[in-house]
Scaffold this motif. Structure first.
Motif, PDB file in Angstrom:
ATOM      1  N   ARG A 157       0.839  -1.217   0.000  1.00  0.00           N
ATOM      2  CA  ARG A 157       0.000   0.000   0.000  1.00  0.00           C
ATOM      3  C   ARG A 157       0.865   1.255   0.000  1.00  0.00           C
ATOM      4  O   ARG A 157       0.586   2.219  -0.726  1.00  0.00           O
ATOM      5  N   ARG A 158       1.910   1.265   0.817  1.00  0.00           N
ATOM      6  CA  ARG A 158       2.772   2.440   0.890  1.00  0.00           C
ATOM      7  C   ARG A 158       3.490   2.666  -0.437  1.00  0.00           C
ATOM      8  O   ARG A 158       3.587   3.810  -0.902  1.00  0.00           O
ATOM      9  N   LEU A 198      10.955  10.517  -1.632  1.00  0.00           N
ATOM     10  CA  LEU A 198      10.239   9.632  -0.710  1.00  0.00           C
ATOM     11  C   LEU A 198      10.137   8.212  -1.264  1.00  0.00           C
ATOM     12  O   LEU A 198      10.341   7.228  -0.540  1.00  0.00           O
ATOM     13  N   LEU A 199       9.821   8.097  -2.544  1.00  0.00           N
ATOM     14  CA  LEU A 199       9.719   6.770  -3.152  1.00  0.00           C
ATOM     15  C   LEU A 199      11.077   6.076  -3.168  1.00  0.00           C
ATOM     16  O   LEU A 199      11.173   4.883  -2.869  1.00  0.00           O
ATOM     17  N   ALA A 200      12.139   6.825  -3.496  1.00  0.00           N
ATOM     18  CA  ALA A 200      13.483   6.232  -3.513  1.00  0.00           C
ATOM     19  C   ALA A 200      13.881   5.773  -2.107  1.00  0.00           C
ATOM     20  O   ALA A 200      14.444   4.681  -1.934  1.00  0.00           O
ATOM     21  N   GLY A 201      13.586   6.589  -1.103  1.00  0.00           N
ATOM     22  CA  GLY A 201      13.892   6.189   0.274  1.00  0.00           C
ATOM     23  C   GLY A 201      13.101   4.965   0.699  1.00  0.00           C
ATOM     24  O   GLY A 201      13.627   4.074   1.378  1.00  0.00           O
ATOM     25  N   HIS A 202      11.845   4.913   0.287  1.00  0.00           N
ATOM     26  CA  HIS A 202      11.006   3.767   0.621  1.00  0.00           C
ATOM     27  C   HIS A 202      11.539   2.494  -0.040  1.00  0.00           C
ATOM     28  O   HIS A 202      11.599   1.437   0.590  1.00  0.00           O
ATOM     29  N   VAL A 203      11.948   2.599  -1.296  1.00  0.00           N
ATOM     30  CA  VAL A 203      12.505   1.434  -1.991  1.00  0.00           C
ATOM     31  C   VAL A 203      13.807   0.995  -1.320  1.00  0.00           C
ATOM     32  O   VAL A 203      14.066  -0.208  -1.163  1.00  0.00           O
ATOM     33  N   ALA A 204      14.631   1.967  -0.888  1.00  0.00           N
ATOM     34  CA  ALA A 204      15.867   1.618  -0.177  1.00  0.00           C
ATOM     35  C   ALA A 204      15.543   0.899   1.135  1.00  0.00           C
ATOM     36  O   ALA A 204      16.196  -0.092   1.491  1.00  0.00           O
ATOM     37  N   LEU A 205      14.540   1.375   1.854  1.00  0.00           N
ATOM     38  CA  LEU A 205      14.133   0.707   3.090  1.00  0.00           C
ATOM     39  C   LEU A 205      13.584  -0.694   2.809  1.00  0.00           C
ATOM     40  O   LEU A 205      13.797  -1.618   3.595  1.00  0.00           O
TER      41      LEU A 205
END
Length: 174
Positions: free
Chosen positions: A71-72, A103-110
């Protein structure tokens, strides 16, 4: 006009990230209700107030974690696509795509880190199961070695062997 779009993008980013987290945490034991209700020691209440045991938290399953990640990721991807559409239509400047993209790049890294942690946890669990199986096998082997050997009984051959079909004998029911 561009500052209004920037503010709108910031509000949208916070809404996508924080509102679902706030809604999930708002239960009787946690969240905003904890802030609204003061504890008895804060109010200096002298009478005895019985302690209520908090409800046990639901165990978070792997499927729930994966669904939350999905979802995120979907929400952040939609936010990036919306920002790109606003830039392409000329409503927002090009740099309005940077915060959602970051934000999307950070989320993918996480997510990459989480996948590595999940893999390490599964490896550790598999190693623990293998070690437990080795321990059980070793204990079984030691128990078998410590046990007394079985007594061998020599069978004495009989002179007459019973054969149900010999000499017109028939089995029961034929």
């Amino acid at each position: 006009m561009s500052s209004a779009v920037l503010y709108l993008a910031i509000v949208a980013v916070w809404a996508v990230v924080l509102v679902p987290m706030w809604l999930r945490r708002d239960t009787e034991a946690t969240g905003i209700t904890r802030l609204l209700h003061k504890r008895p020691e804060e109010d200096e209440v002298t009478e005895e107030v019985p302690e209520e045991s908090p409800e046990p938290r639901r165990r978070v399953t792997r499927a729930a974690i994966i669904a939350r990640r999905r979802r995120r990721t979907t929400g952040l991807a939609a936010l990036v696509l919306t920002a790109v559409a606003l830039v392409a239509s000329g409503v927002a400047p090009w740099w309005a795509t940077l915060p959602p993209a970051a934000l999307l790049a950070g989320h993918v890294a996480l997510l990459r880190v989480a996948v590595g942690m999940d893999a390490a946890r599964h490896r550790a669990a598999a190693q623990a199961r293998a070690a437990a199986a080795r321990t059980r096998a070793l204990e079984a082997r030691r128990a078998a070695e410590a046990a007394e050997p079985a007594e061998v009984i020599e069978l004495v051959p009989l002179d007459e062997v019973f054969d149900q079909y010999a000499d017109d004998r028939r089995a029961v029911g034929e």
